[in-house]
Design an enzyme around this catalytic site. Sequence first.
Site, PDB file in Angstrom:
ATOM      1  N   SER A  52     -28.762  16.635  43.046  1.00  9.88           N
ATOM      2  CA  SER A  52     -27.516  16.439  43.616  1.00  9.88           C
ATOM      3  C   SER A  52     -26.944  15.060  43.504  1.00  9.88           C
ATOM      4  CB  SER A  52     -27.475  16.617  45.364  1.00  9.88           C
ATOM      5  OG  SER A  52     -28.096  15.665  45.885  1.00  9.88           O
ATOM      6  N   LEU A 117     -31.702  12.982  46.336  1.00  7.94           N
ATOM      7  CA  LEU A 117     -30.349  12.457  47.049  1.00  7.94           C
ATOM      8  C   LEU A 117     -30.062  11.261  46.993  1.00  7.94           C
ATOM      9  CD1 LEU A 117     -28.434  13.040  49.657  1.00  7.94           C
ATOM     10  CD2 LEU A 117     -30.602  12.121  51.300  1.00  7.94           C
ATOM     11  N   ILE A 148     -35.368   9.711  45.751  1.00  5.41           N
ATOM     12  CA  ILE A 148     -33.980   9.094  45.977  1.00  5.41           C
ATOM     13  C   ILE A 148     -33.472   8.802  44.549  1.00  5.41           C
ATOM     14  CG2 ILE A 148     -33.229   6.837  47.062  1.00  5.41           C
ATOM     15  CD1 ILE A 148     -34.183   8.732  49.247  1.00  5.41           C
ATOM     16  N   LYS A 149     -32.217   8.963  44.570  1.00  4.74           N
ATOM     17  CA  LYS A 149     -31.333   8.682  43.362  1.00  4.74           C
ATOM     18  C   LYS A 149     -30.722   7.244  43.649  1.00  4.74           C
ATOM     19  CE  LYS A 149     -29.019  11.614  40.828  1.00  4.74           C
ATOM     20  NZ  LYS A 149     -27.972  12.894  40.559  1.00  4.74           N
ATOM     21  N   ILE A 150     -31.149   6.229  42.639  1.00  9.97           N
ATOM     22  CA  ILE A 150     -30.564   5.073  42.594  1.00  9.97           C
ATOM     23  C   ILE A 150     -29.897   4.672  41.138  1.00  9.97           C
ATOM     24  CG2 ILE A 150     -30.998   2.582  42.548  1.00  9.97           C
ATOM     25  CD1 ILE A 150     -33.411   3.388  44.557  1.00  9.97           C
TER      26      ILE A 150
END
Length: 397
Positions: A52, A117, A148-150
Site C-alpha cells: 500500500s 504500511l 513497515i515501508k520507509i
Amino acid sequence: MNESCSIAVSNPLCELARFGQSPWLDFIQRSFTENGSLKRLVDHDGLKGVTSNPAIFQKAMGEGSEYDTRIRQVLSERRVDAATLYEILAVEDIQAAARVLHPVYEASRRIDGYVSLEVAPHLAHDAIGTLAEARHLWKRVDRPNLMIKIPGTLEGVEAVRTAIADGMNVNVTLLFSLEAYKKALDAYMAGLEVRHAQGLPVSGIASVASFFISRIDARIDAAIDARLAAADPQAAALKNLRGKVAIANARMAYQYWREVTQGARWRRLAALGAQPQRLLWASTGTKDPAYSDVLYVDALIGPETVNTIPPVTFAAFRDYGTVAPTLTQDIPGVERVLHEADRLGLDLAGVTDALLHEGLAAFDAAFIALRQSISMKISSMEKGNAFANLHEHSSGR
C-alpha cells in the site's frame, strides 16, 4: 505449479514460483478484502503479498462512501481528528489483509505473506521521526506479517538500519538508482549485524527493497522523443534506447544483489539464519501504450525477487504473461544500454534523483489530500448529527 494455487490449471502468475519470483499486489481496499477478492487471488493466482502507499489509501478512503459507515461508528464513540481516524482505518485494513495472507506467511516460512504500511511521507528526511513512527505503527498493527515501508532517502536508510536491529520487517521504498539501492541493502545487513551483536536472533526478519521501474522509462523516453523531434543527429542511437533503460537499470541492481549475497559478509549472516533482502520491482504498470502492458513483469523474472503488480497489470499477466528467467538475460547487452545512455547524455543519475523527489512529493500530496477528505467527512457527519439532534429536540421526541 505454485503450491499456493488451489486450482487444477495453472496460469502465468502461478508459474512465477517456478523461477523463484513472488507476485504481490500493489493495492488495498476494505471491500476487496471483505468480499473475498483478496483471498481468491491467493488461492487461484498464487498471490503472496500486498503493498500500500498514501496514493492507494487516498483512492480507497478519500473517494466514494465505502468507509462512511465505519467513520460514523468511530465518531459515535469518540471525537477524533483526521490523522487519528486515518490511522484507525488504515490499521484495520492492514490487519484484515494480514489475516488473509497469514497462511502464506506460515507456508513460506516467513518469506512471503506480508502487507506493507508506509510511514507518513512528510517524515522522509527525518530519521528520528521516521523511526518513531515505524515503531508506533509496528506496535499498533501488531501482526508478524506486517512490513513497515520507509523511503530510501539518506535519512530513511538510517532509520531502516535501526528498525531492522529492532526486529521489524521493512520495505525500503522509492528506490530508483543503483547507488540508493546499495545503501538500502547495506542498511539491512548493518541492522542485522547490530542485532546479532546485541545477542538477538536475526532469523525471521524480512525486508524488500522496492526498486521502481516504469517511471524511469517514462522520463528517459520523453527526453529521447524531444531530441528526436528536434532532429538530433544521434536519432538512430537514441531511438534504440526507448523502453530499455529502466529494465537495464533493474537488471544491474539484481547483478549487484547476486554479488553481495555471494560475498563473505552475507554468508556470515546467512549462517546465522538471516534471509536475504529481496529486490521488489515496483511501478511495473506500463505507462507507454506502445509497449506491452506486461513488459515490466515479463522482463524482470528471476530467483528471490518480488514484483508488486497493479491490479490491471496483474489481470493482464494472468491472461497472457510470458514466464521465463529473463532477469539475468544478456547482461553484456544491459551494460551496453547503460553505457549508451550515458554516452548520449540521457543523465540517468539526474532522472533517478528527480524521480525520488517527485515520488516523495506525490505521496505527500496524496497523504494531505487524504487527510483533507477525511476531515471533510468528519465535519459533514458531525453537522449532520447536530442537525438530527436539533430536529429531534425541536420535535419534542
